[in-house]
Design a protein around this motif. Structure first.
Motif, short mmCIF file in Angstrom:
data_model
loop_
_atom_site.label_atom_id
_atom_site.label_comp_id
_atom_site.label_asym_id
_atom_site.label_seq_id
_atom_site.Cartn_x
_atom_site.Cartn_y
_atom_site.Cartn_z
N THR A 176 0.75 -1.25 0.06
CA THR A 176 -0.03 0.14 0.14
C THR A 176 0.89 1.20 -0.08
OG1 THR A 176 -1.77 -1.05 1.11
CG2 THR A 176 -1.79 1.24 1.36
N ILE A 177 0.33 2.38 -0.96
CA ILE A 177 0.99 3.47 -0.88
C ILE A 177 0.23 4.50 -0.16
CG2 ILE A 177 2.02 5.33 -2.24
CD1 ILE A 177 3.01 3.17 -4.35
N VAL A 178 0.46 5.31 0.71
CA VAL A 178 -0.54 6.23 1.21
C VAL A 178 0.16 7.70 0.59
CG1 VAL A 178 -1.40 7.48 3.25
CG2 VAL A 178 -1.21 4.97 3.03
N VAL A 179 -0.40 8.44 -0.17
CA VAL A 179 -0.20 9.82 -0.52
C VAL A 179 -1.23 10.73 0.05
CG1 VAL A 179 0.34 11.09 -2.56
CG2 VAL A 179 0.29 8.72 -2.71
N ASN A 205 -1.91 -1.06 -3.61
CA ASN A 205 -3.00 -0.29 -3.08
C ASN A 205 -2.42 1.00 -3.25
OD1 ASN A 205 -4.83 -2.60 -3.04
ND2 ASN A 205 -3.72 -2.80 -0.92
N LEU A 206 -3.39 2.21 -3.62
CA LEU A 206 -3.03 3.54 -3.42
C LEU A 206 -4.06 4.40 -2.83
CD1 LEU A 206 -1.40 6.01 -4.24
CD2 LEU A 206 -2.93 6.33 -6.31
N VAL A 207 -3.76 4.84 -1.54
CA VAL A 207 -4.82 5.67 -0.52
C VAL A 207 -4.44 6.81 -0.89
CG1 VAL A 207 -5.52 6.05 1.92
CG2 VAL A 207 -5.20 3.68 0.76
N LEU A 208 -5.25 7.76 -1.69
CA LEU A 208 -4.97 9.24 -1.88
C LEU A 208 -5.75 10.07 -1.13
CD1 LEU A 208 -4.39 10.20 -5.42
CD2 LEU A 208 -5.22 12.04 -3.87
N VAL A 209 -5.26 11.12 -0.19
CA VAL A 209 -5.77 12.00 0.56
C VAL A 209 -5.80 13.56 0.01
CG1 VAL A 209 -6.20 12.81 2.73
CG2 VAL A 209 -5.16 10.39 2.41
N PRO A 210 -7.14 14.01 -0.64
CA PRO A 210 -6.69 15.25 -1.10
C PRO A 210 -6.49 16.39 0.11
CG PRO A 210 -8.50 14.05 -1.94
CD PRO A 210 -8.01 13.29 -0.89
N ARG A 211 -5.97 17.43 -0.29
CA ARG A 211 -5.47 18.56 0.67
C ARG A 211 -6.94 19.01 1.21
NH1 ARG A 211 -2.24 19.80 4.85
NH2 ARG A 211 -2.40 22.41 4.97
#
Length: 358
Positions: A176-179, A205-211
């Motif tokens: 998993t990559i958390v961005v 997996n990619l977990v992407l958190v918008p600002r």
């Protein structure tokens, strides 16, 4: 807007009232360790500027006693608010330099986690503070050149105290990559990066958190080729998840085999908090545009806690080494000890200025 123009609040307490102002969620999270200490001595009246912060702050009541949006920076609004709350001091986080607010408040004023840019307003208003606690010695010297009283304790962002809680996320089996804190202008970089990484790692997996949550729909549209789903959907079959919930990023970093911090992959932003992954003993990867977090960058790189990358291909090479276990987080690094020194320094100067015993 009306509540800011005509502020209205009733304060009933035997404790002296301390007015503490943060712009938004990020500044509030940075201030949490200080707020907990000050709450032992004062009735904490917390104000905020960003309307988006209200929902999050309402769930953080252990850190303050009363909450109100910042009055408009007009003599009438500020004066009305002061008559209602009668604070013994005003503490402001970072760069909330509002002219009438600072000029009209006549009690002790402290600026925390400050950094100097040299603007005309900064030069004018910094002299109004009884104490400015800076991030670096360079900031201290610059404020002193404006005629301000200042000291340097380090960056409060190092003091990553958070309440103990588990924020889980159900993902398919795999790495998993958390961005975190990604802006729309950085999506092309992240999309290209994830595409190349998926060629090297089959189940990724990619977990992407918008600002900003307001950009979630844009993110979902731009990521359509990856078949993303929203965090709030609670689905367990998505490789790409866009987080549409507030206040979870710090806790989500712990799920990453690799963590990346946004605001640094496109020009004009300057980077966000590089230390949050470090708190979970995760290596941090960030881009070349870090002008707002130079002190954090220097610390992370000097301690071997992360990597600065200049291109998608460089990010892929670094990420491959991290995910495959070729490099790992330094076993002997103690962020907690370093953070304690900074927090103790801040509290020493605050207590001294406000004449708090114990």
């Amino acid at each position: 807007m009306l509540i800011r123009l005509f502020p209205k609040i009733e304060v009933s307490t035997q404790k002296p009232v301390l007015w503490f102002h943060c712009a938004s969620v990020g500044e509030f999270n940075t201030a949490k360790p200080i707020l907990l200490e000050l709450k032992k001595h004062f009735f904490i009246l917390l104000t905020y500027f960003s309307p988006r912060a209200k929902a999050f702050l309402l769930k953080q009541k252990e850190f303050y006693d009363a909450l109100h949006p910042l009055p408009l920076d007009l003599p009438f609004s500020v004066g009305r608010f002061l008559k209602q709350v009668r604070p013994v001091a005003l503490l402001i986080m970072e760069r909330e330099l509002w002219y009438f607010l600072i000029k009209k408040v006549k009690v002790k004023k402290i600026l925390l986690n400050a950094y100097a840019k040299g603007s005309v307003l900064e030069k004018m208003l910094s002299k109004e503070f009884d104490l400015i606690v800076c991030r670096t010695e360079e900031d201290k010297k610059r404020f002193e050149s404006f005629g301000a009283k200042s000291t340097a304790c380090g960056n409060l962002k190092f003091v990553l105290e958070r309440e103990e809680k588990d924020v889980e996320i159900n993902l398919p089996k795999g790495k998993t990559i958390v961005v975190g804190s990604i802006h729309p202008s950085e999506l092309e970089f992240i999309k290209a990066f994830y595409t190349k990484m998926s060629e090297r790692f089959k189940d990724l997996n990619l977990v992407l958190v918008p600002r900003h949550l307001s950009k979630v729909d844009f993110f979902m549209k731009e990521l359509a080729d990856f078949k993303p789903c929203l965090r709030s959907s609670s689905r367990t079959d998505c490789r790409v998840v866009v987080v549409d919930t507030l206040g979870e990023l710090f806790y989500l970093y712990k799920h990453g085999d690799l963590c990346m911090v946004g605001g640094s992959f496109s020009k004009g932003i300057g980077g966000h908090n590089l230390l949050e992954p470090v708190c979970h003993r995760k290596l941090t990867v960030f881009g070349p545009y870090t002008q707002k977090v130079k002190d954090l960058e220097g610390f992370v790189l000097s301690k071997g806690l992360g990597f600065k990358v200049k291109s998608v291909q460089e990010a892929v090479e670094v990420a491959t080494r991290v995910i495959s276990g070729q490099v790992s987080f330094p076993a002997d690094f103690d962020l907690a000890g370093y953070a304690k020194q900074i927090k103790d320094c801040y509290m020493f100067w605050i207590k001294r200025c406000l004449q708090i015993g114990g």
